[in-house]
Design an enzyme around this catalytic site. Structure first.
Site, PDB file in Angstrom:
ATOM      1  CG  ASP A 118      -1.999   1.062   1.121  1.00 62.09           C
ATOM      2  OD1 ASP A 118      -2.966   0.820   0.394  1.00 62.09           O
ATOM      3  OD2 ASP A 118      -1.845   2.124   1.752  1.00 62.09           O
ATOM      4  CD  GLU A 125      -4.610   4.179  -1.694  1.00 66.65           C
ATOM      5  OE1 GLU A 125      -4.872   4.493  -0.515  1.00 66.65           O
ATOM      6  OE2 GLU A 125      -5.444   4.250  -2.618  1.00 66.65           O
TER       7      GLU A 125
END
Length: 361
Positions: free
Chosen positions: A231, A274
């Protein structure tokens, strides 16, 4: 021989000629039908070679098909087949390349080649001294201005082929061109369906299907298997500050680091927003830990320019190794997710291993 016999023989000869034409164009029609439902290059190659060899049935003939890679100027697929040997499908860039004299002529001229006797053909007299090929016909796979490859029939005897053979082979080549373009379009369609348009990585749905397959395989054969959940740290605030265009550049840059770090056999996906994921095949936890750290460092070192200044991003990574207690893909990925949450809780920009202490800070 009386007039009646002469007329009969002419009729017989005309009948035989017409039968051959009917057989050949029937083969052409059947090939078109088969190629229309063929979606693999290798299958296209085999269909073409098999049909052409059975249609022409040249005694001692050799049939060659080459597909080119324009970036290297050589054959990426090569098939040679003769009635005396089994079909040989292989990659042989040295002997079966486009620079060989006959292939080079077809490639340079972008048109059919008919050679009745190479030893007396001024175009190939220097080459024919060393070549066993005496007669041949060849036709390119011509798509617009691009030559995708070529197909040819050859014999060590002169005068084997006729102009009709060259014209018919050209028809086969045209079908082959359409089939190759069809396969390429099909592959592009599949790629669009399974890859993320921004990053070029797999989409989550397809990735999870592949992970499921690899989990079953690893459990069955007792191979090590590790998954990484990745992440981008503080991505929302970064996006808000520099804008979505720069944010997209970040995601593409992260994806590029993943591609450059993992092996071709491994899998990488944009898992959502993301968040990314990587599946490392036949890799135990210690190996996955090293890969994760290389990814973390590689992304930390990225320079992403926004408003004429270099910016940096970091990632947090969770790593999990498959074990028999994990009965499904969701549990496997969730284990890595838990490790990812721990990496974030510990301050971000670090790797954490599932059910283990900290490894990097």
């Amino acid at each position: 021989m009386n007039d009646g016999q002469m007329v009969y023989e002419k009729i017989q000869k005309a009948y035989q000629t017409n039968q051959i034409k009917i057989q050949r164009y029937t083969a052409l029609n059947e090939l078109a039908r088969s190629l229309a439902i063929t979606f693999k290059i290798q299958d296209v190659i085999i269909l073409l070679i098999e049909t052409i060899s059975k249609t022409f049935m040249v005694a001692g003939g050799v049939y060659t098909l080459l597909l080119f890679d324009s970036s290297i100027g050589k054959a990426i697929h090569a098939v040679r087949y003769s009635v005396d040997t089994d079909m040989d499908v292989r990659l042989n860039r040295e002997r079966l390349n486009r620079s060989e004299a006959f292939n080079a002529w077809v490639t340079a001229q972008a048109k059919n080649l008919f050679v009745n006797d190479a030893s007396s053909d001024f175009r190939f007299q220097n080459f024919s001294v060393e070549s066993k090929i005496k007669s041949l016909v060849s036709a390119p796979f011509l798509a617009g201005n691009e030559i995708l490859g070529l197909i040819r029939m050859e014999s060590n005897q002169p005068g084997v082929f006729r102009q009709d053979d060259a014209r018919l082979l050209s028809n086969f080549a045209d079908l082959g061109t359409v089939a190759l373009e069809h396969v390429a379009l099909y592959r592009q369609t599949i790629e669009l369906a399974i890859t993320d348009g921004l990053t070029g990585l797999y989409v989550q749905r397809y990735y999870k299907e592949r992970v499921r397959d690899e989990v079953f395989r690893a459990l069955e054969h007792q191979f090590p298997l590790c998954v990484l959940m990745i992440d981008v740290d503080h991505f929302k605030s970064y996006n808000d500050r520099y804008g979505h265009l720069v944010g997209d550049r970040v995601l593409k840059s992260v994806a590029q680091v993943l591609k450059e770090t993992i092996r071709t056999v491994d899998l990488a996906a944009r898992y959502g927003g993301e968040e990314f994921s990587v599946l490392l095949l036949k890799t135990p936890m210690d190996g996955a830990d090293k890969v994760a750290e290389r990814i973390r460092q590689g992304i930390q070192e990225l320079e992403i320019f926004a408003a004429k200044q270099a910016t940096h991003v970091t990632v947090s990574i969770g790593v999990a190794e498959l074990n028999p207690s994990l009965k499904n893909v969701e549990a496997f990925i969730d284990l890595a997710d838990q490790a990812l949450y721990q990496a974030k809780a510990d301050g971000r920009n670090r790797v954490r291993l599932a059910r283990s202490g900290p490894t990097h800070a």
